[in-house]
Design an enzyme around this catalytic site. Structure first.
Site: not given
Lengths: 504, 504
Positions: A266-267, A270, A296
């Site tokens: 997830h990170e 980003h 997102e």
């Protein structure tokens, strides 16, 4: 303005923007260190350093001479499109920084701090009543903040625009309504099917091996460790500490194989966005991700569309089996794929899976909208929460601890705009991914071979490199050929969970 | 000034000092992160952030309104002794920041950067001639810097005073002459004796175990990890990032058991000093160690007087044997004690042992003094270096690489004041330790039991808590009962190395 004057103005603005970006990076370092390595006894001193730097940064961001430079620039119309967009975003940030009176910001900050402290006590005591006066004041202050921006049709529109430029409550309402219509029956259908086994996810997985695997996959996705790094924190996040310094943090649990893996992916999503911004935009108002929703979309794309796909597990199940031969001895690739995609209705947003997560977000968004419009009173919020969960998720929390008191957002911040970006991001993740699939034949087969350069390269060119050069809406339209639309996301969820749960 | 006006002035000054301290802490964080965790690609951006923060800090440190507050305060004579000392140090720092013209500082900084780059190429090429014009300009600029402080008797006095307030070249000359007189024959005598075995120090010692041991000893000494932490860097250092945030860094080598251990104990000594400053002084000009010499006295006291003592190894040899049973199977406690105290004449300062180190420092100090006084020309420096090493250490380097080109100080900074603090610290370490032995009967026995609370408590009360409340000279006199004196250090070295090497 002569072209020489234009150049002089532009150069002065560029210098100022670089300084604002550098001050922002220093502030990010203070925050990153606070979350990673700060000694426990140093918290008070760090807070004072952060307040000091925030004051210095605010003074520079609202500097009258800077305002005059923006005014000068605005009198000229001959800027290039990129320059014009840069000036528009700079103006937007300048207004955001200057319109709220200092005394108001101070009041708001202090109130939010007191509210947060009260919530820390009221939450374990299941005492929503204690929070009512705090929330009423928070609502009042939030409405006052919005009142400084009368150009927006409603307070909710102002708050949405703050994180998702150009988006309106009307559009979000429509998108969320469509989504709920599709999700509620899908979630209901999934709930009727026996769950796959997940027992093996909770065996003992040495944390250092978990972290190493996650890091390797991040690098395979395209995360550049010469311009980033990964550390451990209580809550994972991504942060830009400088033009070429984009770091991620991860949480690891010995008895949950998915925690470190998916927080890392997830990170990483980003971070790929921030690392992919074209170098010439760095240090300008265009030098970062364009909105909460688009940001997102990238974390979710890499976490879910890639990282929770069958192709991903075709590529990585052997690696995991090699790393954890005993723990995964009785597990097949198919079982792993099913286990990381288990979907079930639950009460807590932060524990929710890919399928049900949006219903948590939609619930909060709608309650926020009702509060801001005055149609819902704060004292009725806890009951409205329970009613909305029954409607949207078919569940009722046994107490407010697992109800309205669960999230910090309203109790430690303002009311409005805190949640919708998560679901806009989910919607966009599928829309972008569908476009990638059209542009990159054989994408699934590449992923099944752990080849991500095609996808990463396409996303970098299409989504990352532009930074904030285009508005979110223009970016979505240019990359996908249509405005924000729910259809690809619904098709993705129906396809994936239909197959997983054998729905007809 | 009424007492109310005094209070108002004092409060305004206190606020300003706290801000300067907090800006200093932020700068330290930028530097700490640069040395520990900064991604390699982020170096350029970090340098720009540091320059920006330095500019902001300089502007605050030289703010005209702040200068007027200091002037106001100076018109009043009724301050308490601590307030008066605080104001004196604030004035000292204000003058240091304001007297050098901005353009001059910029020139100097740029020249030093160019000189450093040239040295990076000239050093491996053994090309001192290439550095001559750079060094000539550095000397010129150093003299110009000193010229802004005509109250000092000589440039050397100005530079010494910068790091060791109140110390003069005359005193340093005398101290160093006494020291050389004692050291040269002692080093000569030691050189005649066969060296003890040191082979086992270079076996394979897992670095994580080394780090853990060093960290445990640091904590046993009194290092407070709730207000500090330890990380790895290429060059070990101690840094204060905030009032309650004093960190150390360490270098570890798998095949050198002494590297991590003694770099940890050295930086722990610096950190104990900073952590021990009385809380009420933090954030004021008094809130830190008082001079380079006193600071180094504490790093050396804990590293050498404690950490290289027989009593220390009585306490810790069993621990090391347990941690490294195979590597130390054939080693006795006495052999360990002798190995970490091996003394031999060498050409490189940074590799030098406790006994010979000061001769390297004295050599550099004397050459600096000759350059600044004009008695030595830069073009003759390399030869003067060789001659001084023959006199002081009985060695001649085969080239300038191991001669004048070895240290970065003159090539990447100014000329003057860079070295004497190391040896002043060594001298003071023994003087303080002798006072501690008088005050704490049975100190050696405590250390042999790994009990350090007595020593740490005494040093904290006597040396650390006062911060910069007293001048270095007043502190030394109050704690030891006499001014800076060489005798305890010479007695310590003669006693220790006489016993170790069986000198009569």
């Amino acid at each position: 303005m002569t072209s020489h004057e234009m150049e002089t103005t532009w150069n002065a603005l560029t210098l100022h923007w670089q300084q604002l970006a550098d001050l922002g990076g220093i502030g990010s370092l203070l925050g990153w260190d606070q979350s990673t390595f700060l000694p426990v006894g140093a918290a008070g001193g760090r807070a004072r350093q952060q307040a000091l730097l925030a004051g210095i940064t605010h003074a520079r961001a609202t500097d009258a001479a800077y305002g005059r430079l923006l005014d000068d620039a605005q009198r000229h119309t001959d800027w290039s499109p990129v320059q014009a967009r840069t000036l528009a975003l700079a103006r937007r940030q300048f207004e955001e920084s200057t319109r709220l009176p200092g005394a108001f910001v101070q009041d708001f900050t202090q109130h939010v701090g007191e509210s947060y402290s009260a919530w820390v006590g009221a939450r374990p005591a299941n005492d929503f009543a204690r929070m009512v006066p705090y929330l009423e004041r928070t609502l009042e202050l939030s409405l006052q903040a919005a009142s400084y921006f009368p150009e927006f049709a409603s307070p909710m529109d102002y708050f949405i625009d703050q994180s998702d430029e150009g988006m309106t409550a009307e559009v979000v309402d429509r998108v969320f309504a469509e989504l709920r219509e599709a999700l509620v029956p899908l979630v209901e259908a999934v709930a009727q099917v026996p769950e796959p086994r997940t027992d093996f996810l909770h065996r003992s997985y040495p944390t250092d091996v978990q972290l190493q695997l996650g890091g390797e996959i991040a690098v395979a996705f395209g995360y550049d460790l010469t311009r980033g790094r990964q550390d451990l924190t209580a809550h994972p996040f991504m942060t830009r500490l400088g033009g070429q310094d984009v770091r991620i943090t991860t949480r690891v649990k010995e008895r949950d194989l998915t925690e470190a893996l998916y927080s890392t992916l997830h990170e990483t999503g980003h971070a790929l966005y921030e690392q992919g911004v074209a170098p010439e935009l760095l240090g300008t108002p265009l030098g970062g991700g364009v909105s909460a929703g688009v940001h997102e979309s990238q974390s979710r794309l890499w976490e879910n569309l890639v990282g929770r796909s069958r192709a991903f597990w075709t590529a990585y199940f052997p690696t995991f089996r090699d790393a954890f031969p005993e723990q995964l001895a009785d597990v097949t690739e198919d079982e792993m794929y099913r286990a990381v995609n288990v979907a079930q209705r639950s009460l807590i947003r932060t524990d929710a899976d890919e399928l049900t997560y949006n219903l948590h977000v939609i619930t909060r968004y709608e309650l926020e909208r009702e509060l801001l419009s005055g149609r819902l009173a704060v004292r009725d919020l806890a009951q409205a929460w329970h009613a909305a969960y029954e409607t949207n998720l078919g569940l009722r929390a046994p107490s407010d601890v697992d109800g309205v008191l669960q999230d910090v957002h309203w109790f430690g911040g303002g009311i409005g705009g805190a949640f919708q970006g998560y679901t806009l991001g989910n919607v966009l993740s599928a829309q972008f991914y569908a476009a990638a699939q059209r542009a990159l034949p054989g994408l699934d087969a590449q992923i099944a071979r752990a080849e991500f350069t095609g996808l990463h390269g396409w996303l970098r060119e299409q989504v990352y490199a532009p930074g904030s050069t285009l508005t979110p809406a223009a970016l979505v339209e240019r990359v996908t050929g249509e405005p924000l639309t729910v259809a690809p996301y619904v098709a993705y969820l129906r396809g994936k969970f239909g197959e997983l749960y054998g729905l007809s």
